[in-house]
Design a protein around this motif. Sequence first.
Motif, PDB file in Angstrom:
ATOM      1  N   CYS A 139       0.816  -1.221   0.000  1.00 30.73           N
ATOM      2  CA  CYS A 139       0.000   0.000   0.000  1.00 30.73           C
ATOM      3  C   CYS A 139       0.846   1.266   0.000  1.00 30.73           C
ATOM      4  O   CYS A 139       0.392   2.320   0.444  1.00 30.73           O
ATOM      5  CB  CYS A 139      -0.960   0.005   1.189  1.00 30.73           C
ATOM      6  SG  CYS A 139      -0.136  -0.049   2.792  1.00 30.73           S
ATOM      7  N   HIS A 165      -5.203  -5.174   4.415  1.00 31.80           N
ATOM      8  CA  HIS A 165      -6.423  -4.549   4.925  1.00 31.80           C
ATOM      9  C   HIS A 165      -6.412  -3.076   4.534  1.00 31.80           C
ATOM     10  O   HIS A 165      -5.367  -2.523   4.184  1.00 31.80           O
ATOM     11  CB  HIS A 165      -6.545  -4.695   6.441  1.00 31.80           C
ATOM     12  CG  HIS A 165      -5.456  -4.012   7.218  1.00 31.80           C
ATOM     13  ND1 HIS A 165      -4.147  -4.488   7.276  1.00 31.80           N
ATOM     14  CD2 HIS A 165      -5.478  -2.882   7.979  1.00 31.80           C
ATOM     15  CE1 HIS A 165      -3.427  -3.693   8.027  1.00 31.80           C
ATOM     16  NE2 HIS A 165      -4.196  -2.702   8.456  1.00 31.80           N
ATOM     17  N   LEU A 167      -6.079   0.499   5.019  1.00 30.86           N
ATOM     18  CA  LEU A 167      -5.608   1.514   5.963  1.00 30.86           C
ATOM     19  C   LEU A 167      -6.365   2.818   5.769  1.00 30.86           C
ATOM     20  O   LEU A 167      -6.498   3.617   6.700  1.00 30.86           O
ATOM     21  CB  LEU A 167      -4.111   1.747   5.767  1.00 30.86           C
ATOM     22  CG  LEU A 167      -3.192   0.553   6.085  1.00 30.86           C
ATOM     23  CD1 LEU A 167      -1.751   0.899   5.773  1.00 30.86           C
ATOM     24  CD2 LEU A 167      -3.326   0.145   7.541  1.00 30.86           C
ATOM     25  N   THR A 168      -6.825   3.050   4.554  1.00 37.60           N
ATOM     26  CA  THR A 168      -7.648   4.217   4.222  1.00 37.60           C
ATOM     27  C   THR A 168      -8.716   3.741   3.233  1.00 37.60           C
ATOM     28  O   THR A 168      -8.647   2.607   2.737  1.00 37.60           O
ATOM     29  CB  THR A 168      -6.818   5.335   3.550  1.00 37.60           C
ATOM     30  OG1 THR A 168      -6.575   4.980   2.184  1.00 37.60           O
ATOM     31  CG2 THR A 168      -5.504   5.575   4.275  1.00 37.60           C
ATOM     32  N   THR A 171      -7.030   2.334  -0.051  1.00 36.11           N
ATOM     33  CA  THR A 171      -6.095   1.211  -0.087  1.00 36.11           C
ATOM     34  C   THR A 171      -6.600   0.118  -1.024  1.00 36.11           C
ATOM     35  O   THR A 171      -7.770  -0.267  -0.963  1.00 36.11           O
ATOM     36  CB  THR A 171      -5.913   0.615   1.324  1.00 36.11           C
ATOM     37  OG1 THR A 171      -5.541   1.642   2.238  1.00 36.11           O
ATOM     38  CG2 THR A 171      -4.829  -0.452   1.312  1.00 36.11           C
ATOM     39  N   ASN A 197      -1.822   4.669   1.994  1.00 35.19           N
ATOM     40  CA  ASN A 197      -1.220   4.319   3.281  1.00 35.19           C
ATOM     41  C   ASN A 197      -1.589   5.315   4.378  1.00 35.19           C
ATOM     42  O   ASN A 197      -1.757   4.938   5.529  1.00 35.19           O
ATOM     43  CB  ASN A 197       0.306   4.261   3.151  1.00 35.19           C
ATOM     44  CG  ASN A 197       0.971   3.865   4.441  1.00 35.19           C
ATOM     45  OD1 ASN A 197       0.867   2.733   4.895  1.00 35.19           O
ATOM     46  ND2 ASN A 197       1.657   4.808   5.073  1.00 35.19           N
ATOM     47  N   GLU A 198      -1.711   6.570   3.989  1.00 34.67           N
ATOM     48  CA  GLU A 198      -2.040   7.612   4.960  1.00 34.67           C
ATOM     49  C   GLU A 198      -3.000   8.593   4.324  1.00 34.67           C
ATOM     50  O   GLU A 198      -2.711   9.157   3.272  1.00 34.67           O
ATOM     51  CB  GLU A 198      -0.767   8.329   5.419  1.00 34.67           C
ATOM     52  CG  GLU A 198      -0.973   9.391   6.466  1.00 34.67           C
ATOM     53  CD  GLU A 198       0.321  10.080   6.870  1.00 34.67           C
ATOM     54  OE1 GLU A 198       0.234  11.118   7.552  1.00 34.67           O
ATOM     55  OE2 GLU A 198       1.401   9.583   6.501  1.00 34.67           O
TER      56      GLU A 198
END
Length: 256
Positions: A139, A165, A167-168, A171, A197-198
Amino acid sequence: MEEKNPIQVAGRLFGALEMLIENRSAGLMEISERLGLNKSTAHRVLNSLIYMGYARQNETSGRYEPSLKIVDLAGKIMSNMDIIHMVRPFLRRLMEQADETVHFVEREGVEAVYIDKVEAMRNGIQMVSRIGSRIPLYCSGVGKAMLAYMDEQEVKDVWKNSNIHALTPYTITDFNVFRQELEKTRERGYALDNEENERGVRCIAVSLQEYTGRRRYAFSISAPVSRMDDERIKCLTGYILETKEQIEKIINGLHV
């Protein structure tokens, strides 16, 4: 399935040390409860760390703290990583060209480890990433930049052994979609992390091809989405691809 540490005492020692480092200090009961040890065992673990020079007990508070020995060891490891010294000038220039933070990573299994970072102080916003922290390959821009050039089986193995999974909301968690993303990466020569990822952060990344053909290093330009729209990415593409070419000539020239 998670494997059990074959040496139980090692797990206790490093578990206590990691806790001290993460929390800066801890009391005997805190360590005892966190590690699931009785007080006498936790006390022996801490005394062992003190004996080896990795911890100390604060005379005033009685709390246990990590020593600087671990920092010294980390410094020795980093000083041996010649690749960092070679690429740092190029990363710094890339940061100045882009006016954004640049990260340099090394692959370790199904993750990438940040081994260098050139921070841009633009608008006072700093990235939360830090040297030594890890990021999943599946990711991240740097991860996809390396995976795009791996063979099909290795890509499958990384996917299978990763904790996939979301993360956002962005993803990618479908393997077929992920493979299509890797194909796009190969076609354009760089990877993108579109808030995968973020949340709120986009990255453009490339991997470095070594003389052996493998790609265990990658670097990226990261910025808040407010400064990283598609037009900005097009502008940064030239900078990052040029930097990639220059670094590859240096690292591969050493083996000619």
